[in-house]
Design a protein around this motif. Structure first.
Motif, PDB file in Angstrom:
ATOM      1  N   VAL A  14       9.433  -7.399  -0.966  1.00 33.65           N
ATOM      2  CA  VAL A  14      10.670  -6.711  -1.442  1.00 33.65           C
ATOM      3  C   VAL A  14      10.475  -5.653  -2.649  1.00 33.65           C
ATOM      4  O   VAL A  14       9.840  -6.015  -3.335  1.00 33.65           O
ATOM      5  N   VAL A  15      10.910  -4.481  -2.392  1.00 32.55           N
ATOM      6  CA  VAL A  15      10.623  -3.423  -3.160  1.00 32.55           C
ATOM      7  C   VAL A  15      12.013  -3.028  -3.755  1.00 32.55           C
ATOM      8  O   VAL A  15      12.680  -2.714  -3.065  1.00 32.55           O
ATOM      9  N   LEU A  16      12.019  -3.341  -5.104  1.00 32.96           N
ATOM     10  CA  LEU A  16      13.317  -2.896  -5.824  1.00 32.96           C
ATOM     11  C   LEU A  16      13.214  -1.511  -6.349  1.00 32.96           C
ATOM     12  O   LEU A  16      12.268  -1.285  -7.137  1.00 32.96           O
ATOM     13  N   VAL A  17      13.988  -0.530  -5.812  1.00 37.25           N
ATOM     14  CA  VAL A  17      13.706   1.004  -6.629  1.00 37.25           C
ATOM     15  C   VAL A  17      15.010   0.918  -7.322  1.00 37.25           C
ATOM     16  O   VAL A  17      16.276   0.781  -6.800  1.00 37.25           O
ATOM     17  N   LYS A  18      14.786   1.758  -8.537  1.00 38.14           N
ATOM     18  CA  LYS A  18      15.893   2.125  -9.420  1.00 38.14           C
ATOM     19  C   LYS A  18      15.846   3.756  -9.882  1.00 38.14           C
ATOM     20  O   LYS A  18      14.492   3.789 -10.454  1.00 38.14           O
ATOM     21  N   ALA A  19      16.680   4.361  -9.702  1.00 38.49           N
ATOM     22  CA  ALA A  19      16.469   5.987 -10.480  1.00 38.49           C
ATOM     23  C   ALA A  19      15.386   6.762  -9.777  1.00 38.49           C
ATOM     24  O   ALA A  19      14.494   7.249 -10.477  1.00 38.49           O
ATOM     25  N   ARG A  21      12.271   5.234  -8.667  1.00 36.83           N
ATOM     26  CA  ARG A  21      11.069   4.698  -8.878  1.00 36.83           C
ATOM     27  C   ARG A  21      11.183   3.347  -8.941  1.00 36.83           C
ATOM     28  O   ARG A  21      12.071   2.711  -8.914  1.00 36.83           O
ATOM     29  N   THR A  22       9.837   2.903  -8.381  1.00 36.67           N
ATOM     30  CA  THR A  22       9.762   1.333  -8.006  1.00 36.67           C
ATOM     31  C   THR A  22      10.027   0.620  -9.387  1.00 36.67           C
ATOM     32  O   THR A  22       9.081   0.686 -10.424  1.00 36.67           O
ATOM     33  N   LYS A  23      11.036  -0.226  -9.443  1.00 34.61           N
ATOM     34  CA  LYS A  23      11.224  -1.055 -10.806  1.00 34.61           C
ATOM     35  C   LYS A  23      10.359  -2.467 -10.397  1.00 34.61           C
ATOM     36  O   LYS A  23       9.572  -2.749 -11.674  1.00 34.61           O
ATOM     37  N   ILE A  24      10.303  -3.101  -9.468  1.00 33.92           N
ATOM     38  CA  ILE A  24       9.492  -4.090  -9.337  1.00 33.92           C
ATOM     39  C   ILE A  24       9.410  -4.617  -7.751  1.00 33.92           C
ATOM     40  O   ILE A  24      10.069  -4.003  -6.796  1.00 33.92           O
ATOM     41  N   ARG A  25       8.117  -5.058  -7.200  1.00 34.69           N
ATOM     42  CA  ARG A  25       7.724  -5.492  -5.955  1.00 34.69           C
ATOM     43  C   ARG A  25       7.181  -6.829  -6.069  1.00 34.69           C
ATOM     44  O   ARG A  25       6.341  -7.254  -6.782  1.00 34.69           O
ATOM     45  N   TYR A  26       7.767  -7.602  -5.149  1.00 30.85           N
ATOM     46  CA  TYR A  26       7.252  -9.068  -5.210  1.00 30.85           C
ATOM     47  C   TYR A  26       7.289  -9.565  -3.610  1.00 30.85           C
ATOM     48  O   TYR A  26       7.890  -8.992  -2.605  1.00 30.85           O
ATOM     49  N   ARG A  27       6.162 -10.498  -3.364  1.00 27.89           N
ATOM     50  CA  ARG A  27       6.205 -11.099  -2.004  1.00 27.89           C
ATOM     51  C   ARG A  27       7.114 -12.204  -2.091  1.00 27.89           C
ATOM     52  O   ARG A  27       7.567 -12.880  -3.011  1.00 27.89           O
ATOM     53  N   SER A  28       7.693 -12.308  -0.891  1.00 25.68           N
ATOM     54  CA  SER A  28       8.535 -13.531  -0.478  1.00 25.68           C
ATOM     55  C   SER A  28       8.524 -14.152   1.068  1.00 25.68           C
ATOM     56  O   SER A  28       7.932 -13.311   1.905  1.00 25.68           O
ATOM     57  N   GLU A  29       9.135 -15.071   1.055  1.00 26.88           N
ATOM     58  CA  GLU A  29       8.984 -15.844   2.559  1.00 26.88           C
ATOM     59  C   GLU A  29      10.125 -15.433   3.215  1.00 26.88           C
ATOM     60  O   GLU A  29      11.370 -15.565   2.639  1.00 26.88           O
ATOM     61  N   LEU A  30      10.109 -14.776   4.252  1.00 32.19           N
ATOM     62  CA  LEU A  30      11.040 -14.392   5.229  1.00 32.19           C
ATOM     63  C   LEU A  30      11.578 -15.581   5.901  1.00 32.19           C
ATOM     64  O   LEU A  30      11.073 -16.207   6.606  1.00 32.19           O
ATOM     65  N   LEU A  31      13.071 -15.852   5.565  1.00 30.28           N
ATOM     66  CA  LEU A  31      13.595 -16.835   6.215  1.00 30.28           C
ATOM     67  C   LEU A  31      14.460 -16.482   7.401  1.00 30.28           C
ATOM     68  O   LEU A  31      14.592 -17.286   8.396  1.00 30.28           O
ATOM     69  N   VAL A  97      16.702  -1.630   3.494  1.00 36.22           N
ATOM     70  CA  VAL A  97      16.095  -0.911   4.632  1.00 36.22           C
ATOM     71  C   VAL A  97      14.789  -1.555   4.885  1.00 36.22           C
ATOM     72  O   VAL A  97      14.096  -2.037   3.880  1.00 36.22           O
ATOM     73  N   ARG A  98      14.404  -2.046   6.136  1.00 37.73           N
ATOM     74  CA  ARG A  98      13.446  -2.881   6.396  1.00 37.73           C
ATOM     75  C   ARG A  98      12.362  -1.944   7.097  1.00 37.73           C
ATOM     76  O   ARG A  98      12.738  -1.171   8.070  1.00 37.73           O
ATOM     77  N   ASP A  99      11.141  -1.759   6.475  1.00 36.11           N
ATOM     78  CA  ASP A  99       9.958  -1.081   7.242  1.00 36.11           C
ATOM     79  C   ASP A  99       8.945  -2.120   7.292  1.00 36.11           C
ATOM     80  O   ASP A  99       8.012  -2.192   6.561  1.00 36.11           O
ATOM     81  N   GLY A 100       8.641  -2.393   8.504  1.00 35.31           N
ATOM     82  CA  GLY A 100       7.565  -3.508   8.713  1.00 35.31           C
ATOM     83  C   GLY A 100       7.697  -4.572   8.156  1.00 35.31           C
ATOM     84  O   GLY A 100       8.806  -5.205   8.062  1.00 35.31           O
ATOM     85  N   ALA A 101       6.759  -4.735   6.995  1.00 29.34           N
ATOM     86  CA  ALA A 101       6.694  -6.113   6.145  1.00 29.34           C
ATOM     87  C   ALA A 101       7.288  -5.563   4.657  1.00 29.34           C
ATOM     88  O   ALA A 101       6.987  -6.487   3.903  1.00 29.34           O
ATOM     89  N   GLU A 102       7.998  -4.545   4.546  1.00 29.57           N
ATOM     90  CA  GLU A 102       8.594  -4.126   3.176  1.00 29.57           C
ATOM     91  C   GLU A 102      10.263  -3.946   3.515  1.00 29.57           C
ATOM     92  O   GLU A 102      10.636  -3.878   4.407  1.00 29.57           O
ATOM     93  N   LEU A 103      10.745  -4.594   2.517  1.00 30.31           N
ATOM     94  CA  LEU A 103      12.212  -4.631   2.416  1.00 30.31           C
ATOM     95  C   LEU A 103      12.495  -3.577   0.982  1.00 30.31           C
ATOM     96  O   LEU A 103      12.364  -4.018  -0.022  1.00 30.31           O
ATOM     97  N   VAL A 104      12.888  -2.441   1.270  1.00 35.96           N
ATOM     98  CA  VAL A 104      13.327  -1.533   0.220  1.00 35.96           C
ATOM     99  C   VAL A 104      14.811  -1.781  -0.039  1.00 35.96           C
ATOM    100  O   VAL A 104      15.690  -1.503   0.738  1.00 35.96           O
ATOM    101  N   VAL A 105      14.885  -1.642  -1.412  1.00 30.72           N
ATOM    102  CA  VAL A 105      16.513  -1.976  -1.893  1.00 30.72           C
ATOM    103  C   VAL A 105      16.771  -1.186  -3.020  1.00 30.72           C
ATOM    104  O   VAL A 105      15.883  -1.231  -4.119  1.00 30.72           O
ATOM    105  N   GLU A 106      17.626  -0.356  -3.173  1.00 26.15           N
ATOM    106  CA  GLU A 106      17.788   0.655  -4.379  1.00 26.15           C
ATOM    107  C   GLU A 106      19.061   0.177  -5.072  1.00 26.15           C
ATOM    108  O   GLU A 106      20.172  -0.107  -4.694  1.00 26.15           O
ATOM    109  N   ASP A 107      18.688  -0.258  -6.431  1.00 23.76           N
ATOM    110  CA  ASP A 107      19.532  -0.941  -7.206  1.00 23.76           C
ATOM    111  C   ASP A 107      20.301   0.424  -7.834  1.00 23.76           C
ATOM    112  O   ASP A 107      19.926   1.325  -8.157  1.00 23.76           O
ATOM    113  N   LEU A 108      21.631  -0.160  -7.924  1.00 18.69           N
ATOM    114  CA  LEU A 108      22.914   0.930  -8.497  1.00 18.69           C
ATOM    115  C   LEU A 108      23.387   0.458  -9.559  1.00 18.69           C
ATOM    116  O   LEU A 108      24.314   0.910  -9.860  1.00 18.69           O
TER     117      LEU A 108
END
Length: 167
Positions: A14-19, A21-31, A97-108
């Motif tokens: 999971v890649v959390l983007v804000k303004a 830039r990447t705010k945080i990225r972390y591995r997760s278990e896909l359910l 937005v999922r791109d392969g093994a990344e899920l990119v999310v823009e925090d508003l």
């Protein structure tokens, strides 16, 4: 590990983007990924303890996170390490937005908290949202973000709470 290996292993980053830039990225278990709704589980990814006053996120906490490709929010069920439900933390975001093994999310900036017992529903960071300039840069995006927060609050106060959004 390549993106394909992570997908086969049931992992998603999971890649959390804000303004911008990447705010945080972390591995997760896909359910789950049904093509629209993506659900993952991950331990608290922050550093140490984060005390918001209304809830503490700390090492050992587990987040079950729900993202959508057509909704402007994410719903995160938060449990303590012993399994006790703390509540739901919701981020207002652009659709995931999922791109392969990344899920990119823009925090508003806008967030909502609902306590486990439903007695506390808090709209958060409206001041940060106002200061972000999104309303000037992207009026349609800002309108969608405010509508998403309103929808989350309405559902959080309704019978059954936020779990109805996950069905």
């Amino acid at each position: 590990m390549s993106g394909n290996s992570a997908e086969r292993a049931g992992e998603l980053e999971v890649v959390l983007v804000k303004a911008g830039r990447t705010k945080i990225r972390y591995r997760s278990e896909l359910l789950l990924d049904d093509g629209n709704h993506v659900a993952v589980r991950a331990p608290w990814a922050g550093e140490g303890v984060r005390d918001f006053g209304f809830v503490r996120f700390e090492p050992g906490d587990v987040f079950t996170e729900h993202y959508w490709r057509d909704r402007w929010y994410a719903v995160k069920e938060v449990r303590a390490g012993d399994g006790t439900l703390k509540g739901w933390y919701c981020d207002v975001t652009r659709p995931a937005v999922r791109d392969g093994a990344e899920l990119v999310v823009e925090d508003l900036d806008l967030d909502l908290w609902r306590s486990a017992d439903g007695t506390e529903v808090l709209r958060l960071d409206e001041d940060e949202f106002a200061e972000s300039g999104l309303a000037e840069r992207d009026p349609e995006g800002a309108t969608a973000a405010v509508a998403a927060l309103d929808e989350l609050e309405k559902q959080a106060r309704a019978e059954g709470g936020l779990t109805a959004l996950l069905a």
